[in-house]
Scaffold this motif. Structure first.
Motif, PDB file in Angstrom:
ATOM      1  N   ASP A  17      -8.236 -10.987 -16.517  1.00 50.82           N
ATOM      2  CA  ASP A  17      -9.480 -11.593 -16.035  1.00 50.82           C
ATOM      3  C   ASP A  17     -10.544 -11.422 -17.112  1.00 50.82           C
ATOM      4  N   ASN A  43     -21.212 -11.352 -12.123  1.00 50.17           N
ATOM      5  CA  ASN A  43     -20.332 -11.473 -13.292  1.00 50.17           C
ATOM      6  C   ASN A  43     -21.010 -11.000 -14.578  1.00 50.17           C
ATOM      7  N   ILE A 230     -21.596 -17.363 -16.649  1.00 49.94           N
ATOM      8  CA  ILE A 230     -20.351 -18.040 -17.078  1.00 49.94           C
ATOM      9  C   ILE A 230     -19.413 -17.046 -17.771  1.00 49.94           C
ATOM     10  N   PRO A 231     -18.120 -17.392 -17.861  1.00 50.46           N
ATOM     11  CA  PRO A 231     -17.172 -16.516 -18.562  1.00 50.46           C
ATOM     12  C   PRO A 231     -17.489 -16.418 -20.053  1.00 50.46           C
ATOM     13  N   ARG A 233     -16.577 -16.937 -23.553  1.00 55.57           N
ATOM     14  CA  ARG A 233     -15.602 -17.728 -24.309  1.00 55.57           C
ATOM     15  C   ARG A 233     -15.113 -17.004 -25.558  1.00 55.57           C
ATOM     16  N   ARG A 253      -7.495 -15.556 -16.777  1.00 53.43           N
ATOM     17  CA  ARG A 253      -8.209 -16.069 -15.605  1.00 53.43           C
ATOM     18  C   ARG A 253      -9.720 -15.904 -15.794  1.00 53.43           C
ATOM     19  N   ASN A 254     -10.500 -16.562 -14.939  1.00 54.86           N
ATOM     20  CA  ASN A 254     -11.966 -16.535 -15.026  1.00 54.86           C
ATOM     21  C   ASN A 254     -12.428 -17.005 -16.404  1.00 54.86           C
ATOM     22  N   ASN A 256     -13.537 -20.726 -18.707  1.00 52.87           N
ATOM     23  CA  ASN A 256     -13.898 -22.146 -18.596  1.00 52.87           C
ATOM     24  C   ASN A 256     -13.456 -22.771 -19.916  1.00 52.87           C
ATOM     25  N   THR A 257     -12.260 -23.368 -19.897  1.00 52.19           N
ATOM     26  CA  THR A 257     -11.651 -23.810 -21.165  1.00 52.19           C
ATOM     27  C   THR A 257     -12.439 -24.946 -21.814  1.00 52.19           C
ATOM     28  N   GLY A 278      -8.101 -25.365 -17.014  1.00 52.95           N
ATOM     29  CA  GLY A 278      -9.547 -25.365 -16.753  1.00 52.95           C
ATOM     30  C   GLY A 278     -10.106 -23.973 -16.502  1.00 52.95           C
ATOM     31  N   LYS A 279      -9.792 -23.400 -15.313  1.00 54.54           N
ATOM     32  CA  LYS A 279     -10.306 -22.058 -15.032  1.00 54.54           C
ATOM     33  C   LYS A 279      -9.304 -20.968 -15.394  1.00 54.54           C
ATOM     34  N   THR A 280      -8.101 -21.395 -15.736  1.00 54.93           N
ATOM     35  CA  THR A 280      -7.101 -20.443 -16.245  1.00 54.93           C
ATOM     36  C   THR A 280      -6.457 -21.072 -17.483  1.00 54.93           C
TER      37      THR A 280
END
Ligand code: EPZ
Length: 421
Positions: A17, A43, A230-231, A233, A253-254, A256-257, A278-280
């Motif tokens: 994650d 987050n 947001i995650p 990157r 996971r978690n 945003n590709t 996308g999310k994974t």
């Protein structure tokens, strides 16, 4: 000082994650200064840079409560407009508290920020842009005395470079300005959009265009909001580099590709298989990579400069010659000397690094001198034969939450030594 000890060549596998974004958390925490209310941020990663931002908020009169990855920031009672030098020097992002402070109090007394030693990192674009909004800024003995005697006035600002921090500072300074502020050649990083989303949830009017234009219409005040960061990157790309180099099969996971799609082609060119949902994102690698001829760091959506160091480490054992051009910072190859100590064959000419792949890396005692250079040493140590000791872990802890726990979960042999001496 604690160290990280890594025994290499394990393949990596399992699920990870990815943490929330450092470079989104920091400007959003700064934005809380202009909010007359209580904000809840989900987050939010456990990082020393986030701790530094919290220390600034508390110094200014906010109360901040952490419950796991959720921070509750009560910024109703802000009266202090100065940030001491030692708090400013903790990180680069402290400079965007300037924009937020002048929005809230019409004045601020700050100092030049700290941050990674990856170049001169001037703040001229920040200062010229804020002056264009009507802020008077006197520089005395390193301090910046700033005052908006009659409030700030919206205007059009054209940035000579799409600076992330300067774009953030302009947005934070213009949310209560009279009229409209238009930023041309603004940074387009996802962290800018996340900041705008948070400010709009607080009642501001920030529009991020698709071609590097940002428009801010001044409002009277901002109320609290609940927001999910947001995650990260760059953290995702760092761990992807580790799996690619070591070989393995990992589900991220978690993420945003869409925030790092421009980099996927580099991993695929190197021989990795990506399943982007996308999310994974699933990355499969046999650990025998091919060199990648032409990597050039660029402003978003180009290849991110923050991923340059870990990807360089990943390519040290790729078959062939990789060429990496660092176009954003003038001194961002601090990791190269330490990678060469581990047996890498890298030549640096100015902003170009030529990486001739070697068959293997060997363990060494290496020193992290900045955040992403430190992450590159972790990637290389995971691939190297033997036991590598990495010092300067405090740099890595600025941006990677519990890095040893994350990697251990994927099968790495990694420990953090107790603080010594
Ligand atoms: C942000 O730094 C990030 N930091 C950096 O990440 C990232 O590398 C950088 O953006 C570029 O993407 C945070 O968000 C906290 P810039 P920032 O202003 O805002 C020059 C990490 O590893 N410049 O876009 O400082 C500057 O010298 C960190 O997480 C001026 O000349 O970056 C550089 O060459 C490292 N004058 C270029 O622009 C200015 O006033 C890009 O800087 C401002 C910048």
């Amino acid at each position: 000082m604690s160290e990280i000890i890594i025994k290499g060549t394990n393949r990596l596998g399992g699920t990870l994650d990815v943490q929330g974004s450092k470079n989104s958390s920091l400007p959003i925490l700064a934005a809380c200064v202009l909010v007359d209310g209580v904000s809840v941020l989900h987050n939010c990663p456990f990082l020393s840079d986030v701790d530094a931002a919290i220390a600034i908020l508390e110094h200014l009169g906010c109360s901040v409560k952490r419950e796991g990855h959720t921070l509750t920031v009560d910024s109703r009672n802000i009266s202090c407009y100065n940030i001491p030098e030692q708090l400013m020097r903790e990180m680069r992002s402290s400079i965007v508290f300037l924009g937020s402070l002048v929005s809230r109090l019409d004045r601020a007394r700050v100092f030049s920020p700290g941050g990674c030693e990856i170049g001169l990192r001037p703040i001229d674009l920040h200062l010229s842009s804020l002056r264009a909004l009507g802020l008077s800024i006197e520089q005395q003995e390193g301090a910046l005395f700033c005052e908006a005697k009659n409030g700030l006035e919206g205007t059009t600002i054209s940035l000579s470079f799409p600076s992330v921090g300067a774009t953030e500072n302009i947005i934070l300074a213009s949310v209560f300005a009279k009229g409209r502020t238009t930023v041309l050649n603004a940074a387009r990083e996802p962290e800018i959009e996340d900041l705008a989303r948070f400010l709009n949830e607080c009642g501001c009017k920030v529009y991020v265009g698709s071609h590097g234009t940002v428009v801010v219409d001044g409002v009277k005040r901002a109320h609290g909001a609940e927001h999910t960061i947001i995650p990260d990157r760059i953290v995702a790309l760092t761990y992807m580099s580790a799996v690619a180099a070591c070989g393995g099969d990992v589900q991220f996971r978690n993420v945003n590709t869409s925030h790092f799609r421009s980099v996927n082609s580099v991993f695929e060119a190197a021989g990795c298989r990506l399943e982007d949902e996308g999310k994974t994102l699933r990355l499969v690698s046999d650990g025998m990579l091919r060199a990648v001829r032409d990597i050039r760091t660029m402003p978003y959506p180009g290849f991110p400069t923050d991923a340059q160091a870990p990807v360089t480490a990943m390519l040290c054992t790729a078959k062939g010659t990789s060429v990496i051009v660092e176009n954003i910072f003038e001194n961002r190859f601090n990791h190269v000397g330490e990678l060469v100590r581990m047996g890498a064959d890298i030549k640096v000419e100015g902003r170009v690094a030529i990486v001739n792949g070697v068959s293997s890396l060997c363990a060494a005692h290496v020193l992290a001198v900045d955040l992403r250079a430190g992450s590159a040493l972790v990637v290389a140590a995971l691939k190297a034969y033997g036991e590598t000791v990495i010092s300067g872990v405090k740099h890595i802890d600025r941006g990677y939450e519990k890095i040893e726990e994350c990697l251990k979960k994927l099968g790495a042999s990694i420990e953090r030594s107790a603080e010594s001496g």
